[in-house]
Design an enzyme around this catalytic site. Structure first.
Site, PDB file in Angstrom:
ATOM      1  N   SER A   1       0.920  -1.390   0.110  1.00 43.05           N
ATOM      2  CA  SER A   1      -0.176  -0.025   0.056  1.00 43.05           C
ATOM      3  C   SER A   1       0.834   1.186  -0.064  1.00 43.05           C
ATOM      4  O   SER A   1       1.839   1.205   0.572  1.00 43.05           O
ATOM      5  CB  SER A   1      -0.895  -0.187   1.330  1.00 43.05           C
ATOM      6  OG  SER A   1      -1.455   1.210   1.465  1.00 43.05           O
TER       7      SER A   1
ATOM      8  N   TYR B   1      -2.203  -1.846  11.085  1.00 46.27           N
ATOM      9  CA  TYR B   1      -2.487  -2.347   9.746  1.00 46.27           C
ATOM     10  C   TYR B   1      -1.414  -1.831   8.731  1.00 46.27           C
ATOM     11  O   TYR B   1      -0.766  -2.717   7.992  1.00 46.27           O
ATOM     12  CB  TYR B   1      -3.710  -1.800   9.158  1.00 46.27           C
ATOM     13  CG  TYR B   1      -3.982  -1.841   7.616  1.00 46.27           C
ATOM     14  CD1 TYR B   1      -3.981  -3.203   7.121  1.00 46.27           C
ATOM     15  CD2 TYR B   1      -3.916  -0.723   6.911  1.00 46.27           C
ATOM     16  CE1 TYR B   1      -4.098  -3.153   5.542  1.00 46.27           C
ATOM     17  CE2 TYR B   1      -3.795  -1.009   5.455  1.00 46.27           C
ATOM     18  CZ  TYR B   1      -3.921  -1.997   4.883  1.00 46.27           C
ATOM     19  OH  TYR B   1      -3.955  -2.065   3.601  1.00 46.27           O
TER      20      TYR B   1
ATOM     21  N   LYS C   1       1.787  -4.042   6.550  1.00 43.23           N
ATOM     22  CA  LYS C   1       2.102  -3.904   4.980  1.00 43.23           C
ATOM     23  C   LYS C   1       3.725  -3.679   5.007  1.00 43.23           C
ATOM     24  O   LYS C   1       4.253  -4.435   4.082  1.00 43.23           O
ATOM     25  CB  LYS C   1       1.274  -2.975   4.633  1.00 43.23           C
ATOM     26  CG  LYS C   1      -0.120  -3.086   4.277  1.00 43.23           C
ATOM     27  CD  LYS C   1      -0.116  -4.334   2.989  1.00 43.23           C
ATOM     28  CE  LYS C   1      -1.591  -5.000   3.214  1.00 43.23           C
ATOM     29  NZ  LYS C   1      -1.919  -6.118   2.416  1.00 43.23           N
TER      30      LYS C   1
HETATM   31  C1  UD1 Z   1      -7.484   4.045   3.635  1.00 42.24           C
HETATM   32  C2  UD1 Z   1      -6.318   3.498   4.575  1.00 42.24           C
HETATM   33  C3  UD1 Z   1      -4.932   3.113   3.966  1.00 42.24           C
HETATM   34  C4  UD1 Z   1      -5.188   1.885   2.809  1.00 42.24           C
HETATM   35  C5  UD1 Z   1      -6.268   2.474   1.839  1.00 42.24           C
HETATM   36  C6  UD1 Z   1      -6.828   1.440   1.171  1.00 42.24           C
HETATM   37  C7  UD1 Z   1      -6.664   5.282   6.470  1.00 42.24           C
HETATM   38  C8  UD1 Z   1      -6.364   6.175   7.380  1.00 42.24           C
HETATM   39  N1  UD1 Z   1      -5.976   4.628   5.550  1.00 42.24           N
HETATM   40  O1  UD1 Z   1      -6.775   4.983   2.813  1.00 42.24           O
HETATM   41  O2  UD1 Z   1      -4.001   2.627   4.818  1.00 42.24           O
HETATM   42  O3  UD1 Z   1      -4.181   1.476   2.545  1.00 42.24           O
HETATM   43  O4  UD1 Z   1      -7.548   2.873   2.866  1.00 42.24           O
HETATM   44  O5  UD1 Z   1      -7.464   0.283   1.749  1.00 42.24           O
HETATM   45  O6  UD1 Z   1      -7.928   4.591   6.723  1.00 42.24           O
HETATM   46  N2  UD1 Z   1     -13.221  10.349   3.403  1.00 42.24           N
HETATM   47  C9  UD1 Z   1     -14.235  11.306   3.984  1.00 42.24           C
HETATM   48  N3  UD1 Z   1     -15.267  11.089   4.433  1.00 42.24           N
HETATM   49  C10 UD1 Z   1     -15.730   9.564   4.539  1.00 42.24           C
HETATM   50  C11 UD1 Z   1     -14.557   8.719   4.189  1.00 42.24           C
HETATM   51  C12 UD1 Z   1     -13.380   9.075   3.643  1.00 42.24           C
HETATM   52  O7  UD1 Z   1     -13.940  12.712   3.712  1.00 42.24           O
HETATM   53  O8  UD1 Z   1     -16.720   9.218   5.050  1.00 42.24           O
HETATM   54  C13 UD1 Z   1     -11.731  11.044   3.017  1.00 42.24           C
HETATM   55  C14 UD1 Z   1     -10.571  10.661   3.843  1.00 42.24           C
HETATM   56  O9  UD1 Z   1     -10.627  11.647   4.718  1.00 42.24           O
HETATM   57  C15 UD1 Z   1      -9.681  10.773   2.811  1.00 42.24           C
HETATM   58  C16 UD1 Z   1     -10.423  10.191   1.473  1.00 42.24           C
HETATM   59  O10 UD1 Z   1     -11.817  10.448   1.790  1.00 42.24           O
HETATM   60  O11 UD1 Z   1      -9.181  11.897   2.411  1.00 42.24           O
HETATM   61  C17 UD1 Z   1     -10.026   8.701   1.117  1.00 42.24           C
HETATM   62  O12 UD1 Z   1     -10.174   7.974   2.562  1.00 42.24           O
HETATM   63  P1  UD1 Z   1     -10.471   6.400   2.449  1.00 42.24           P
HETATM   64  O13 UD1 Z   1     -11.346   5.863   1.118  1.00 42.24           O
HETATM   65  O14 UD1 Z   1     -10.874   6.006   3.727  1.00 42.24           O
HETATM   66  O15 UD1 Z   1      -8.967   5.890   1.867  1.00 42.24           O
HETATM   67  P2  UD1 Z   1      -7.727   6.477   2.646  1.00 42.24           P
HETATM   68  O16 UD1 Z   1      -7.791   6.746   3.851  1.00 42.24           O
HETATM   69  O17 UD1 Z   1      -6.703   7.164   1.658  1.00 42.24           O
END
Ligand code: UD1
Length: 340
Positions: free
Chosen positions: A127, A152, A156
């Site tokens: 990742s 987690y 990795k």
């Molecule tokens: C997450 C994991 C990462 C993992 C990746 C793939 C975390 C901190 N990181 O990445 O380790 O490798 O998934 O499985 O969880 N967001 C919102 N509202 C929401 C959900 C998300 O604003 O309800 C935003 C988050 O703040 C972020 C973006 O959307 O900026 C993407 O979030 P998400 O899909 O959870 O992925 P990551 O955090 O990038």
């Protein structure tokens, strides 16, 4: 004869998409999975899409005896794609020992069996989380590895290290760690996709559930980041493109004579989109409105990360083919089929 590829975690979200690509590109996948986070029906769906039912065995990888029994029966495996892992960031903070024991032990047992049966090629599901908050964007593979924010993420990084050290010590062993950015979407048939348990923590499942009316609104975590619109930036890629990257990596391990004994390659599109841009793109791709509110920053979130994809293009001859509209349309089609 078709080469046999072991896919651990092959009934999961990314695993099942990869099994489909393996079949369609002439390989013979065999799946092991403990079904802790996926269902056996995945095999029916893979069969409906490809016309082929992949071989499957329910194996608990943390149980060495089960692993040994499996490998003793299947001595014609040419390479392994290792997906099987626990993968919820929040849960890993609450239950670190579960994550360390599950993700590390399963990997170690797999490598021990590969050594015993002289299977020399492994593609590992890693990742971009290993880069943390990168200093330069797009981030390339030479960027410093940052301390992991969650257990987690740490598993990795640790598994990458274990696989690297093992590859250096074993003459017949070659490995590639693929560092995924943010996979979303699903197969265009909408027969398979991501099935979040409970309230989704990832953006796109939360977004599609909001559009469907299951959630009242999307919380956008933070709008005061140093990004063009203040919301976090990520490199979202279509899971079908991601699946194809694994086949390219397998091909490199099996067919390229001078391929290094271990390598690590970014798998993304090279383009970053903010959370707000994702909401707008979803609305324009599907015509569905997504109510949202700004909420406080989520702990551990990285401000902005997207991939330098040069290495993947040069070494794997791979790049993404599907765009954001394809990903979001597919995600919406899948959401509409899901019974919640
Ligand atoms: C997450 C994991 C990462 C993992 C990746 C793939 C975390 C901190 N990181 O990445 O380790 O490798 O998934 O499985 O969880 N967001 C919102 N509202 C929401 C959900 C998300 O604003 O309800 C935003 C988050 O703040 C972020 C973006 O959307 O900026 C993407 O979030 P998400 O899909 O959870 O992925 P990551 O955090 O990038």
């Amino acid at each position: 004869m078709a080469e046999k590829i072991l896919v651990t975690g092959g009934t999961g979200y990314i695993g099942s998409h990869t099994v489909i690509e393996l079949i369609q590109q002439g390989y013979k996948p065999i799946i092991i999975d403990n079904l802790s986070n996926s269902k056996l029906e995945r095999l029916d769906q893979i069969q409906a899409i490809t016309g082929v039912r992949p071989e499957f065995e329910k194996v608990e990888m943390c149980d060495k005896a089960q692993m040994e029994a499996f490998f003793a029966k299947h001595t014609d495996i040419k390479a392994v794609i290792h997906f099987a892992a626990l993968l919820q960031v929040g849960e890993s903070v609450e239950k670190p020992l579960l994550y360390y024991s599950n993700n590390l032990l399963s990997t170690i047992h797999l490598l021990e069996c590969m050594k015993q049966y002289q299977i020399g090629n492994i593609v590992f599901s890693s990742s971009c989380t290993v880069y943390g908050n990168p200093e330069h964007l797009p981030v390339n593979e030479d960027a410093p590895i940052k301390p992991a924010i969650s257990p987690y993420g740490n598993t990795k990084k640790m598994c990458e290290d274990i696989i690297r050290d093992f590859s250096m010590s074993e003459k017949q062993m070659k490995s590639i760690s693929l560092r995924y950015f943010n996979p979303i979407g699903n197969h265009p048939s909408a027969l398979i996709g991501e099935e979040p348990h409970g309230v989704p923590s990832h953006l796109v499942p939360y977004l599609t559930q909001t559009a469907k009316g299951i959630r009242s609104h999307l919380n956008i975590f933070g709008n005061d980041y140093s990004t063009p619109d203040g919301t976090c930036v990520r490199d979202y890629l279509h899971v079908v493109d991601l699946a194809k990257a694994h086949i390219a990596a397998i091909r490199r391990l099996l067919d390229v004579q001078d391929c290094p004994i271990w390598d690590y390659i970014n798998i993304g599109t090279g383009t970053g989109y903010s959370v707000l841009q994702m909401v707008k793109a979803f609305e324009s791709a599907t015509g569905q409105e997504v109510p949202f509110q700004f909420a406080p920053r989520r702990e551990g979130d990285v401000e902005a990360v997207y991939a330098d994809t040069t290495k993947a293009k040069n070494l794997l001859k791979w790049q993404t083919e599907l765009d954001l509209e394809d990903m979001l349309r597919a995600a919406w089609a899948w959401e509409q089929k899901l019974a919640h």
